[in-house]
Write an enzyme that holds these catalytic residues in place. Structure first.
Site, mmCIF file in Angstrom:
data_model
loop_
_atom_site.group_PDB
_atom_site.id
_atom_site.type_symbol
_atom_site.label_atom_id
_atom_site.label_comp_id
_atom_site.label_asym_id
_atom_site.label_seq_id
_atom_site.Cartn_x
_atom_site.Cartn_y
_atom_site.Cartn_z
ATOM 1 N N GLY A 9 39.748 7.116 -8.643
ATOM 2 C CA GLY A 9 40.088 6.645 -10.019
ATOM 3 C C GLY A 9 41.656 6.046 -9.883
ATOM 4 O O GLY A 9 42.028 5.774 -9.025
ATOM 5 N N GLY A 12 43.869 8.238 -7.614
ATOM 6 C CA GLY A 12 43.352 8.023 -5.983
ATOM 7 C C GLY A 12 43.900 6.643 -5.619
ATOM 8 O O GLY A 12 44.492 6.653 -4.642
ATOM 9 N N ASN A 99 44.221 17.962 -13.152
ATOM 10 C CA ASN A 99 44.769 18.569 -14.241
ATOM 11 C C ASN A 99 44.318 19.906 -14.752
ATOM 12 O O ASN A 99 43.277 20.304 -14.165
ATOM 13 C CB ASN A 99 44.548 17.535 -15.425
ATOM 14 C CG ASN A 99 45.244 16.273 -15.460
ATOM 15 O OD1 ASN A 99 46.295 16.427 -15.085
ATOM 16 N ND2 ASN A 99 44.824 15.408 -15.876
ATOM 17 N N ALA A 124 49.043 6.092 -14.643
ATOM 18 C CA ALA A 124 48.453 5.211 -14.049
ATOM 19 C C ALA A 124 47.045 4.943 -14.785
ATOM 20 O O ALA A 124 46.308 5.805 -15.438
ATOM 21 C CB ALA A 124 48.140 5.825 -12.434
ATOM 22 N N LYS A 177 52.722 22.059 -16.092
ATOM 23 C CA LYS A 177 51.956 21.001 -16.283
ATOM 24 C C LYS A 177 50.679 21.194 -17.262
ATOM 25 O O LYS A 177 50.342 20.381 -18.175
ATOM 26 C CB LYS A 177 51.372 20.605 -14.904
ATOM 27 C CG LYS A 177 50.759 19.209 -14.915
ATOM 28 C CD LYS A 177 51.529 18.043 -15.272
ATOM 29 C CE LYS A 177 50.746 16.808 -15.679
ATOM 30 N NZ LYS A 177 49.724 16.478 -14.804
ATOM 31 N N ASN A 185 46.896 15.864 -24.221
ATOM 32 C CA ASN A 185 45.826 15.411 -24.063
ATOM 33 C C ASN A 185 44.501 15.549 -25.247
ATOM 34 O O ASN A 185 43.943 14.601 -25.632
ATOM 35 C CB ASN A 185 45.035 15.815 -22.715
ATOM 36 C CG ASN A 185 45.970 15.168 -21.739
ATOM 37 O OD1 ASN A 185 47.155 14.830 -21.812
ATOM 38 N ND2 ASN A 185 45.304 15.130 -20.428
#
Length: 290
Positions: A9, A12, A99, A124, A177, A185
Site C-alpha cells: 500500500g 509499503g 496503526n 503517503a 501515536k 482518524n
C-alpha cells in the site's frame, strides 16, 4: 542489506522507494498484477506534484519472506495469516508498522524473532499500483518490542526526507501515536473532512478534544496539555490530508477501527472506565463499513 517489505500500500511503497536507495529491497504484494507493474515500471515517488524519485525494487506475490530484515506494513487486521507464515521462518529481524495497538498480542507469539515496532509519521497516498505520493515528511520511530540490544541496519545511514529514530520505550511511543490516530482518524471519517478541519472548525475541535480526554484517560499519558497541542499541530501540518480511515470509508474498505478505538475500549473495560464517545465512534465506523 537485503530487506523484504510485506505490504504494498502507500506506506509499503514509500518504504520500498526510499530504502532502495541504500538497500536491496523486495516488495511482497498481495496481487501478481501489482508485482508485475512494479517490476516493469519501478516505483514512482511524487512530492509536491513532481516526480522526486524512481526506484526499481524487486516485487513478488510469492510469500517467501527470505530476507534477514522484514518490514511489515499491512493493516493490523491482515496480520494473522502473515504471522503464521513468519513463525515458520528461521530467526530474523522483523519491524511492524501498524496503526493502533490491537496487534500487540499477535507479536507476543513470535518468540524466535527479533521483533521491533514502529510509528509512522509520514503522510503517503497511493496513486496506483506503482506510484505513491509523499504528502508529508515526518519520520519513522522504531523501538525493540522485547528491549533487545539489536541494532537495525535501516537506522544508518539516514536517508534524506525519510529518517528513522530509535526509541527506548515502545509502549510510550505507540501510546502517543495511538492517541493521535484515535483523535484524528475516526472523526475525520465520520465528518468526511480533511485533518485540518479538526483544528480550524471550533465545533469539530471541541469534538476532538472530547475524544482526546477519554483516550488519554485510558492511556494514562503524562503531559496531557502538550499532547493535545501536538495533536492540533499535526492537524494543522497535515491540513489538506485525508486520514487513512476516511480514505478506507470512501473506497469501501475495512478500516483499522478495531486496532485503534477497539483497543482503547477493551482497555477501558478492564479498568472499569466509561468511554461513551469512543464507543459511539467505534460503532459509527463499524456501521459505515457495512
Amino acid at each position: 542489506m537485503e530487506i523484504g517489505i510485506i505490504g504494498s500500500g502507500a506506506i509499503g511503497m514509500l518504504c520500498g522507494a526510499y530504502l532502495s536507495i541504500e538497500h536491496a529491497v523486495t516488495l511482497y504484494t498481495r496481487r501478481e498484477e501489482q508485482a508485475d507493474q512494479i517490476n516493469k515500471n519501478g516505483i514512482s515517488l511524487w512530492k509536491n506534484e513532481h516526480l522526486a524519485l524512481k526506484m526499481n525494487p524487486r516485487a513478488t506475490a510469492e510469500a517467501t519472506y527470505k530476507e534477514p530484515l522484514l518490514i511489515v506494513t499491512v493493516k493490523h487486521y491482515q496480520l494473522p495469516g502473515i504471522i503464521n507464515k513468519l513463525k515458520e521462518l528461521s530467526p530474523r529481524m522483523i519491524v511492524f508498522l501498524q496503526n493502533g495497538m490491537g496487534h500487540l498480542n499477535l507479536l507476543q507469539t513470535l518468540t524466535s524473532h527479533h521483533v521491533f515496532v514502529g510509528a509512522v509519521e509520514h503522510g503517503a497516498l497511493k496513486i496506483n499500483d506503482h506510484g505513491v505520493h509523499h504528502t508529508g515528511i515526518g519520520c519513522i520511530k522504531i523501538s525493540s518490542f522485547r528491549n533487545e540490544n539489536e541494532v537495525l541496519p535501516i537506522l544508518h545511514p539516514q536517508i534524506d526526507d525519510f529518517p528513522f529514530e530509535y526509541n527506548e520505550d515502545w509502549k510510550s511511543m505507540l501510546s502517543k501515536k495511538l492517541l493521535v490516530n484515535a483523535c484524528i482518524n475516526p472523526l475525520t471519517a465520520v465528518l468526511r473532512v480533511p485533518n485540518g478541519e479538526l483544528a480550524a472548525n471550533q465545533s469539530y475541535k471541541k469534538m476532538a478534544e472530547a475524544v482526546f480526554k477519554e483516550a488519554s484517560k485510558v492511556l494514562q499519558l503524562q503531559n496531557e496539555e502538550s499532547e493535545w497541542e501536538n495533536i492540533l499541530q499535526i492537524c494543522r501540518n497535515t491540513a489538506v490530508n485525508r486520514s487513512s480511515m476516511l480514505k478506507d470509508i470512501e473506497e469501501g474498505r475495512k478500516t483499522e477501527i478495531e486496532g485503534i478505538v477497539g483497543y482503547l475500549i477493551n482497555h477501558a473495560i478492564k479498568e472499569r472506565k466509561e468511554v461513551p464517545i469512543l464507543e459511539f465512534l467505534y460503532h459509527a465506523i463499524r456501521g459505515m463499513e457495512g
